[in-house]
Design a protein around this motif. Structure first.
Motif, PDB file in Angstrom:
ATOM      1  N   GLY A  32       0.753  -1.361  -0.014  1.00 29.79           N
ATOM      2  CA  GLY A  32       0.090   0.133  -0.073  1.00 29.79           C
ATOM      3  C   GLY A  32       0.773   1.255  -0.003  1.00 29.79           C
ATOM      4  N   GLU A  33       2.190   1.139   0.071  1.00 26.33           N
ATOM      5  CA  GLU A  33       2.867   2.182   0.076  1.00 26.33           C
ATOM      6  C   GLU A  33       3.567   2.684  -1.410  1.00 26.33           C
ATOM      7  OE1 GLU A  33       4.509   1.575   4.665  1.00 26.33           O
ATOM      8  OE2 GLU A  33       5.999   1.334   2.964  1.00 26.33           O
ATOM      9  N   VAL A  34       3.885   4.077  -1.338  1.00 23.10           N
ATOM     10  CA  VAL A  34       4.773   4.487  -2.669  1.00 23.10           C
ATOM     11  C   VAL A  34       5.878   5.024  -1.954  1.00 23.10           C
ATOM     12  CG1 VAL A  34       4.580   6.015  -4.354  1.00 23.10           C
ATOM     13  CG2 VAL A  34       2.639   4.998  -3.806  1.00 23.10           C
ATOM     14  N   HIS A  35       6.951   4.649  -2.383  1.00 23.76           N
ATOM     15  CA  HIS A  35       8.503   5.229  -2.074  1.00 23.76           C
ATOM     16  C   HIS A  35       9.128   5.605  -3.252  1.00 23.76           C
ATOM     17  CE1 HIS A  35       8.989   2.835   1.918  1.00 23.76           C
ATOM     18  NE2 HIS A  35       7.751   2.869   1.817  1.00 23.76           N
ATOM     19  N   GLN A 163      -0.484  -0.299 -19.210  1.00 25.20           N
ATOM     20  CA  GLN A 163      -0.208  -2.052 -19.113  1.00 25.20           C
ATOM     21  C   GLN A 163       0.015  -2.133 -17.627  1.00 25.20           C
ATOM     22  OE1 GLN A 163       3.758  -1.978 -20.729  1.00 25.20           O
ATOM     23  NE2 GLN A 163       3.058  -1.415 -22.787  1.00 25.20           N
ATOM     24  N   MET A 164       0.255  -1.433 -16.777  1.00 22.25           N
ATOM     25  CA  MET A 164       0.133  -1.690 -15.182  1.00 22.25           C
ATOM     26  C   MET A 164      -1.070  -1.875 -14.670  1.00 22.25           C
ATOM     27  SD  MET A 164       1.863   1.115 -12.380  1.00 22.25           S
ATOM     28  CE  MET A 164       1.211   1.088 -10.495  1.00 22.25           C
ATOM     29  N   ALA A 165      -1.910  -0.978 -15.281  1.00 23.17           N
ATOM     30  CA  ALA A 165      -3.271  -1.174 -14.766  1.00 23.17           C
ATOM     31  C   ALA A 165      -3.915  -2.715 -15.086  1.00 23.17           C
ATOM     32  CB  ALA A 165      -4.414  -0.299 -15.470  1.00 23.17           C
ATOM     33  N   MET A 166      -3.414  -3.175 -16.351  1.00 24.66           N
ATOM     34  CA  MET A 166      -3.918  -4.389 -16.599  1.00 24.66           C
ATOM     35  C   MET A 166      -3.431  -5.558 -15.928  1.00 24.66           C
ATOM     36  SD  MET A 166      -6.641  -3.829 -18.994  1.00 24.66           S
ATOM     37  CE  MET A 166      -6.473  -5.307 -19.789  1.00 24.66           C
ATOM     38  N   LYS A 195      -4.478   6.614  -9.000  1.00 28.46           N
ATOM     39  CA  LYS A 195      -5.288   5.965  -9.123  1.00 28.46           C
ATOM     40  C   LYS A 195      -5.169   4.227  -8.810  1.00 28.46           C
ATOM     41  CE  LYS A 195      -7.997   8.281 -12.259  1.00 28.46           C
ATOM     42  NZ  LYS A 195      -8.685   8.456 -13.789  1.00 28.46           N
ATOM     43  N   MET A 196      -3.857   3.829  -9.127  1.00 27.21           N
ATOM     44  CA  MET A 196      -3.610   2.560  -8.929  1.00 27.21           C
ATOM     45  C   MET A 196      -2.754   2.080  -7.475  1.00 27.21           C
ATOM     46  SD  MET A 196      -2.434   1.264 -12.772  1.00 27.21           S
ATOM     47  CE  MET A 196      -1.860   2.788 -13.419  1.00 27.21           C
ATOM     48  N   ARG A 197      -2.985   3.379  -6.684  1.00 26.60           N
ATOM     49  CA  ARG A 197      -2.566   2.981  -5.388  1.00 26.60           C
ATOM     50  C   ARG A 197      -3.483   1.820  -4.753  1.00 26.60           C
ATOM     51  NH1 ARG A 197       0.388   7.021  -1.846  1.00 26.60           N
ATOM     52  NH2 ARG A 197       1.136   8.742  -3.246  1.00 26.60           N
ATOM     53  N   SER A 198      -2.920   0.845  -3.953  1.00 24.79           N
ATOM     54  CA  SER A 198      -3.865  -0.305  -3.377  1.00 24.79           C
ATOM     55  C   SER A 198      -3.375  -0.835  -2.136  1.00 24.79           C
ATOM     56  CB  SER A 198      -3.906  -1.359  -4.697  1.00 24.79           C
ATOM     57  OG  SER A 198      -4.279  -2.471  -4.082  1.00 24.79           O
TER      58      SER A 198
END
Length: 263
Positions: A32-35, A163-166, A195-198
């Motif tokens: 869930g983190e972005v570094h 590509q990442m979203a798919m 949007k793709m943070r998860s």
């Protein structure tokens, strides 16, 4: 409560052509983190992403990397991809004669097969592709063209976000995804990243500039010099680097100058 670790790198040492590039690098990115990784040219930023993805020519000499507790370094590149590793390249390649649709559906189904999952149906794939293209502001007709051929720099980066979203990776490695983007394209790509943070995805942004971080607020910022992390902090660290450069941090890390800070 601390998030369950998604990716853990411990004392990673790697070389190419006999030259050590990563030198005892340790980093943990929670689910869930972005570094963000920042550092001078030659410090080992892109090498880190290549080693994690399993690019040929890079030899790991020591250390470990795990993804959800599984040994990543023991896997072949295609196995790492199926396990959830995604590499967004600084300079996306063109593949003449292979449409974006064919390329991505083949990649997606190959990963699903390796994980023991059924292939995605044509209808479901097309529905998801149209939604991803719309989110990234790309005309769906471009998805019928050869991979990245004739695309502008910004369109190539948007295509990578599609590509990442798919593929829905667990560990997204974005190597200078802001390179070559104008202001509008930067905002679109940053919006795609957000949007793709998860809760079950770790994202590692490699960047030279703080401008991307104006739009993608990272949980942590790390400074990589001479093949290792020499300082970590919050988003304010990127602002400090933008204002002051790397000289003071290099000195604090025992590196005489910025040249020494490069691996």
């Amino acid at each position: 409560m601390k998030a369950e670790t998604c990716s853990r790198i411990e004392n990673l040492t790697a070389e190419i052509d006999g030259k050590t590039i990563l030198n005892g690098l340790t980093l943990e990115v929670g689910a869930g983190e972005v570094h963000a990784i920042m550092g001078p040219n030659g410090a080992g930023k892109s090498t880190l992403s290549y080693v994690l993805a399993g690019r040929e020519g890079y030899e790991v000499k020591g250390g470990s990397v795990t993804l959800d507790g599984v040994d990543l370094l023991a896997m072949a590149p295609h196995e790492r991809a199926a396990a959830g590793v995604f590499l967004g390249m600084q300079y996306p390649v063109e593949i003449p004669g292979v449409s974006n649709l064919l390329f991505l559906r083949t990649a997606l189904n190959a990963q699903r097969t390796l994980r023991g999952e059924p292939e995605i149906s044509g209808a479901d794939f097309m529905k998801a592709m149209k939604a991803a293209a719309a989110d990234m502001g790309l005309d769906f007709e471009m998805m019928k063209r050869s991979v990245n051929q004739g695309f502008s720099g910004g369109e190539k980066k948007r295509n990578e976000m599609i590509q990442m979203a798919m593929l829905k990776p667990k560990l997204a490695l974005l190597d200078e995804t802001d390179s070559g983007l104008d202001i509008d394209a930067l905002r679109v790509v940053a919006d795609g990243i957000n949007k793709m943070r998860s809760p079950d995805r770790a994202t590692l942004l490699i960047t030279h500039y703080q401008r991307l971080l104006d739009h993608v607020q990272p949980d942590r910022v790390h400074v990589l010099m001479a093949g290792r992390i020499v300082r970590s902090g919050g988003p304010e660290l990127a602002l400090e680097l933008e204002a002051e450069g790397y000289a003071r941090i290099a000195a604090e890390a025992g590196l005489a100058n910025i040249t020494d800070a490069a691996a």
